[in-house]
Design a protein around this motif. Structure first.
Motif, PDB file in Angstrom:
ATOM      1  N   UNK A 236     -39.286  65.670  83.631  1.00 37.66           N
ATOM      2  CA  UNK A 236     -40.328  64.821  83.049  1.00 37.66           C
ATOM      3  C   UNK A 236     -40.022  64.324  81.637  1.00 37.66           C
ATOM      4  N   UNK A 237     -38.940  64.807  81.043  1.00 35.17           N
ATOM      5  CA  UNK A 237     -38.575  64.362  79.699  1.00 35.17           C
ATOM      6  C   UNK A 237     -39.498  64.880  78.615  1.00 35.17           C
ATOM      7  N   UNK A 238     -40.206  65.981  78.895  1.00 37.26           N
ATOM      8  CA  UNK A 238     -41.149  66.538  77.920  1.00 37.26           C
ATOM      9  C   UNK A 238     -40.697  67.923  77.477  1.00 37.26           C
ATOM     10  N   UNK A 239     -40.962  68.231  76.198  1.00 34.05           N
ATOM     11  CA  UNK A 239     -40.687  69.564  75.689  1.00 34.05           C
ATOM     12  C   UNK A 239     -39.341  69.704  75.010  1.00 34.05           C
TER      13      UNK A 239
ATOM     14  N   UNK B   8     -26.584  64.910  78.055  1.00 37.44           N
ATOM     15  CA  UNK B   8     -26.066  64.345  79.299  1.00 37.44           C
ATOM     16  C   UNK B   8     -24.749  63.672  78.942  1.00 37.44           C
ATOM     17  N   UNK B   9     -23.684  64.083  79.647  1.00 38.87           N
ATOM     18  CA  UNK B   9     -22.348  63.627  79.276  1.00 38.87           C
ATOM     19  C   UNK B   9     -21.496  63.368  80.512  1.00 38.87           C
ATOM     20  N   UNK B  10     -20.522  62.501  80.345  1.00 38.97           N
ATOM     21  CA  UNK B  10     -19.491  62.372  81.357  1.00 38.97           C
ATOM     22  C   UNK B  10     -18.629  63.625  81.280  1.00 38.97           C
TER      23      UNK B  10
ATOM     24  N   UNK C  60     -33.575  64.537  74.567  1.00 37.49           N
ATOM     25  CA  UNK C  60     -32.508  64.214  75.507  1.00 37.49           C
ATOM     26  C   UNK C  60     -31.501  63.350  74.768  1.00 37.49           C
ATOM     27  N   UNK C  61     -30.260  63.817  74.757  1.00 34.84           N
ATOM     28  CA  UNK C  61     -29.181  63.098  74.091  1.00 34.84           C
ATOM     29  C   UNK C  61     -28.168  62.621  75.119  1.00 34.84           C
TER      30      UNK C  61
END
Length: 126
Positions: free
Chosen positions: A35-38, A120-122, A41-42
């Motif tokens: 949910x993208x909460x708490x 989040x990365x390749x 996000x990078x």
């Protein structure tokens, strides 16, 4: 005769053996991932450079990821995963910092004392 150490049984037993703290960490991590909460996000430059449509696919894949196993989630916290998007291997990792962002969180199960950051990365960014 059924093998009592089957992979599925191990997963169930591992879930049943989770401590209250692990269950809380898992729920908080899932809240951030799904949910993208708490937390924050990078995206690494590699992911950011994929373009709008591919980034959307990456985010959708991370949100819907449910392939947690003992191999990629040994502590049952849902803090790491890897997905394939087109020809790209993409990983996500959730880390726990104190509120200053300088040190490890003293208690990752406590959102009042923890800053969660999902990167989040390749895979080749790693």
């Amino acid at each position: 005769m059924k093998n009592s150490d089957s992979t599925e049984e191990q997963k169930v037993n591992k879930s049943n053996d989770a401590t209250e703290g692990q269950l809380k960490i898992r729920a908080l991590n899932d809240e951030l991932r799904v949910n993208g909460r708490g937390g924050q996000i990078l995206l690494t430059l590699g992911v950011d450079g994929l373009g709008h449509d591919r980034k959307r696919h990456v985010m959708d894949a991370v949100r819907s990821y449910n392939s947690f196993s003992e191999d990629n989630d040994p502590y049952g916290e849902h803090d790491f995963g890897e997905v394939e998007i087109d020809t790209n291997s993409v990983m996500f990792k959730i880390d726990y910092y104190d509120l200053s962002g300088r040190f490890r969180s003293p208690n990752p199960a406590d959102p009042a004392s923890t800053m969660r950051i999902m990167t989040i990365m390749l895979s080749n960014d790693y």
